[in-house]
Each structure stands twice: as structure tokens, then as C-alpha cells.
Design an enzyme around this catalytic site. Structure first.
Site, PDB file in Angstrom:
ATOM      1  N   GLY A  31       0.805  -1.215   0.000  1.00 18.37           N
ATOM      2  CA  GLY A  31       0.000   0.000   0.000  1.00 18.37           C
ATOM      3  C   GLY A  31       0.839   1.267   0.000  1.00 18.37           C
ATOM      4  O   GLY A  31       2.045   1.237  -0.190  1.00 18.37           O
ATOM      5  N   GLY A  36       5.732   4.082  -8.968  1.00 17.31           N
ATOM      6  CA  GLY A  36       6.498   2.844  -9.137  1.00 17.31           C
ATOM      7  C   GLY A  36       5.536   1.659  -9.164  1.00 17.31           C
ATOM      8  O   GLY A  36       5.615   0.784 -10.035  1.00 17.31           O
ATOM      9  N   HIS A  37       4.588   1.652  -8.210  1.00 20.04           N
ATOM     10  CA  HIS A  37       3.571   0.596  -8.226  1.00 20.04           C
ATOM     11  C   HIS A  37       2.694   0.737  -9.477  1.00 20.04           C
ATOM     12  O   HIS A  37       2.295  -0.257 -10.087  1.00 20.04           O
ATOM     13  CB  HIS A  37       2.668   0.681  -6.992  1.00 20.04           C
ATOM     14  CG  HIS A  37       3.402   0.522  -5.690  1.00 20.04           C
ATOM     15  ND1 HIS A  37       3.687   1.584  -4.867  1.00 20.04           N
ATOM     16  CD2 HIS A  37       3.907  -0.568  -5.083  1.00 20.04           C
ATOM     17  CE1 HIS A  37       4.336   1.140  -3.797  1.00 20.04           C
ATOM     18  NE2 HIS A  37       4.488  -0.158  -3.905  1.00 20.04           N
ATOM     19  N   SER A 185       9.532   5.703  -3.476  1.00 17.80           N
ATOM     20  CA  SER A 185       9.408   4.772  -2.345  1.00 17.80           C
ATOM     21  C   SER A 185       8.303   5.294  -1.431  1.00 17.80           C
ATOM     22  O   SER A 185       8.165   6.508  -1.257  1.00 17.80           O
ATOM     23  CB  SER A 185      10.729   4.737  -1.563  1.00 17.80           C
ATOM     24  OG  SER A 185      10.519   4.154  -0.289  1.00 17.80           O
ATOM     25  N   ARG A 187       8.411   5.210   1.567  1.00 13.88           N
ATOM     26  CA  ARG A 187       9.086   5.825   2.719  1.00 13.88           C
ATOM     27  C   ARG A 187       9.530   7.258   2.442  1.00 13.88           C
ATOM     28  O   ARG A 187       9.901   7.974   3.376  1.00 13.88           O
ATOM     29  CB  ARG A 187      10.274   4.960   3.164  1.00 13.88           C
ATOM     30  CG  ARG A 187       9.829   3.644   3.791  1.00 13.88           C
ATOM     31  CD  ARG A 187      10.956   2.887   4.467  1.00 13.88           C
ATOM     32  NE  ARG A 187      10.431   1.799   5.283  1.00 13.88           N
ATOM     33  CZ  ARG A 187      10.285   0.540   4.865  1.00 13.88           C
ATOM     34  NH1 ARG A 187      10.628   0.200   3.640  1.00 13.88           N
ATOM     35  NH2 ARG A 187       9.806  -0.382   5.678  1.00 13.88           N
TER      36      ARG A 187
END
Ligand code: PAF
Length: 296
Positions: A31, A36-37, A185, A187
């Protein structure tokens, strides 16, 4: 796009598709999705008849002092991204659905899980391999898509799929970067403006080494030095290593095969990883052929 929360419902949705001979693509995620996803989902949608995306923050891959409880979540945004990118089924299991009471069987990856991140995150790849094997068994995809940014994960998962005879093709999709080079990312959301600027030194070094490689530089020590030079911008470097892209063993001397230059570094309390694959042959051939189950 169908949203399902239980294994039984997911199987009920997928069974008729499989019976019709449809090709099923799978993108496992935790999630807080980003482009990128999006690239993984789009590639699956382009190559498969149906694409399942899972969102599951897998507790078994987090260490006791890691950010499981605070892992960022935004389900509404994730749903929109999945829909836009062409997902057909979104699987949102609870922890108890994946790890029911009494759960005690794990996948133990071998040597590939030991270096790089494995050295600093004991048990991490055991958790990843276990949940990915379970998700493969639940979804039974023909193709599964993973981002190159988690390079060691792609190598561990591909090996696991081969070792366990899981009938799935693991496809690795190149890392998506911001215009200034920062690898996307989940993060990155922890970085304020100043931290983000300092985080750029990670991709700056890697991309400098990649440019030098493309310009003909083959000396491992020189490539490492180019990647290390700007890294004074981060607070600490956990590792910076040049490894053989297939077996992840440290590589020294003149580069004559595909290697990966891999970094993990802290900016404040945020741990970031990134890598570039340096390959005498085209990148896609390295990511998806020479690392394929048949040749590893
Ligand atoms: O890369 C990730 O987000 C996770 O490690 C994965 C593959 C979804 C397994 O939990």
C-alpha cells in the site's frame, strides 16, 4: 475493479477467469502506492487479461524496532491509483486472513537472503518469502510483477519460486525515479524538504556510477568510489556494495558480467535503499532473462 477482503471471495472472482483461460497478473504491495507501483500495475494490465493487486502490510517482514505500526496508509488514494493503472481486482486481506491463529510454517530463504539488507534486517526475507509464497498460492498468477528498487527481494523471490516449483513468471520492472533522480518509495513520505535534498545524494552517486559504466568504466573500485563520493549528504551509510547480480556475492576487479550497485542509507531516521544494475547486455535481458529461473 472488484475489491475483495477474503481468500474465498478472491478465489470465487478468479475461478471463472481461469476457467476461461485468462492470463492473470499479480502485483503484491504494502500500500501507500506511488507511480512505481503504477508502473507494475500498468505492465501487468498490458500483458495479462486480469490484474490482481494486493495491499497487505506484512507484519512478518518487519523487525521489532521497525516501522510496522506507523507504516503509511491511504486506502482511498491507493484504490484510485489501482483503478487508473488498470487493476481489475484489489485484494485487501486482514492479518488474520493471511496468518490465522496457530500459523507456524515459514519459507526459509538461503544464502541470497544473507548479504545486503539481509545482514541488517534479520528475518526480513523470511517474512517476504513466506508472504509472497502464500500470496502466489492464493492468487495463482501466471505473471507476478516486482520493482527493481528492491533488488535483493526480486532475486530472493525468483529463487524461491524456482526452488518451490511455483508456476509463476517473476517479472522485474525498472525503478521509477523522480525527475531529479530520487527513487520512488513509500518511505519518501517521511522526508521533509531538507531531508529529501540530502537523500538525493544516494541516486546522484548511483547514477554517476551508471553513467561512467555506460561511458566504458569497468573497474569495480572506481565505480564504487563514484557512488560513494556524494554520500556525505546522508546521515549514515548502512552498506554500499557492488555485487554479482545473480548470486549477490561481492564483486571485485573488472566488471565482465551483470552487477548491482546497492545502497542502504539513513537520512534522519528514514532508511532508504536504491540500486543500479550495470550490465554489459541490455538491462531488461539482465533483469528478466539471465536471472530467470532457468539460468540461476
Ligand atoms: O515490496 C513489498 O512491498 C513487499 O515486500 C511485498 C513484496 C509486497 C511482500 O510483502
Amino acid at each position: 475493479m472488484r475489491v475483495v477482503r477474503t481468500i474465498a471471495d478472491l478465489r470465487a472472482v478468479l475461478r471463472p477467469l481461469r476457467e476461461e483461460g485468462k492470463r492473470i497478473g499479480f502485483v503484491p504491495t504494502m500500500g501507500f502506492l506511488h507511480e512505481g507501483h503504477g508502473a507494475l500495475i500498468r505492465q501487468s494490465a498490458a500483458r495479462c487479461d486480469a490484474t490482481v493487486v494486493s495491499i497487505f502490510v506484512n507484519p512478518t517482514q518487519f523487525g521489532p524496532s521497525e516501522d510496522l505500526a506507523n507504516y503509511p496508509r491511504d486506502l482511498e488514494r491507493d484504490q484510485n491509483l489501482c483503478l487508473d493503472a488498470g487493476a481489475t481486482v484489489l485484494f485487501l486481506p486482514e492479518v488474520a486472513e493471511i496468518y490465522p491463529t496457530g500459523f507456524q510454517t515459514h519459507i526459509e530463504p538461503g544464502r541470497l537472503a544473507e548479504p545486503l539488507c539481509g545482514r541488517f534486517r534479520p528475518g526480513h526475507f523470511r517474512g517476504v518469502a513466506t508472504v509472497v509464497a502464500k500470496l502466489f498460492n492464493i492468487v495463482q498468477p501466471d505473471l507476478a510483477f516486482f520493482g527493481q528498487k528492491d533488488f535483493q527481494q526480486t532475486v530472493v523471490v525468483r529463487r524461491m519460486a524456482r526452488d518451490l516449483n511455483l508456476p509463476v513468471d517473476v517479472v522485474v520492472v525498472p525503478t521509477i525515479r523522480e525527475a531529479d533522480g530520487l527513487a520512488l518509495s513509500s518511505r519518501n513520505t517521511y522526508l521533509d524538504e531538507e531531508a529529501r535534498r540530502r537523500a538525493l545524494s544516494i541516486s546522484e552517486g548511483l547514477l554517476a556510477a551508471k553513467a561512467a559504466f555506460e561511458g566504458g568504466e569497468r573497474n569495480a573500485a572506481k565505480l564504487l568510489e563514484l557512488a560513494r563520493a556524494p554520500l556525505s549528504g546522508v546521515d549514515s551509510v548502512q552498506y554500499l556494495e557492488l555485487v554479482d547480480a545473480q548470486n549477490l556475492e561481492p564483486f571485485q576487479g573488472e566488471v565482465d558480467r551483470a552487477v548491482a550497485l546497492c545502497v542502504a542509507a539513513y537520512v534522519g531516521s528514514t532508511r532508504l535503499i536504491d540500486n543500479v544494475v550495470l550490465a554489459p547486455s541490455p538491462l531488461d535481458a539482465v533483469l528478466n532473462v539471465s536471472l530467470s529461473p532457468q539460468s540461476v
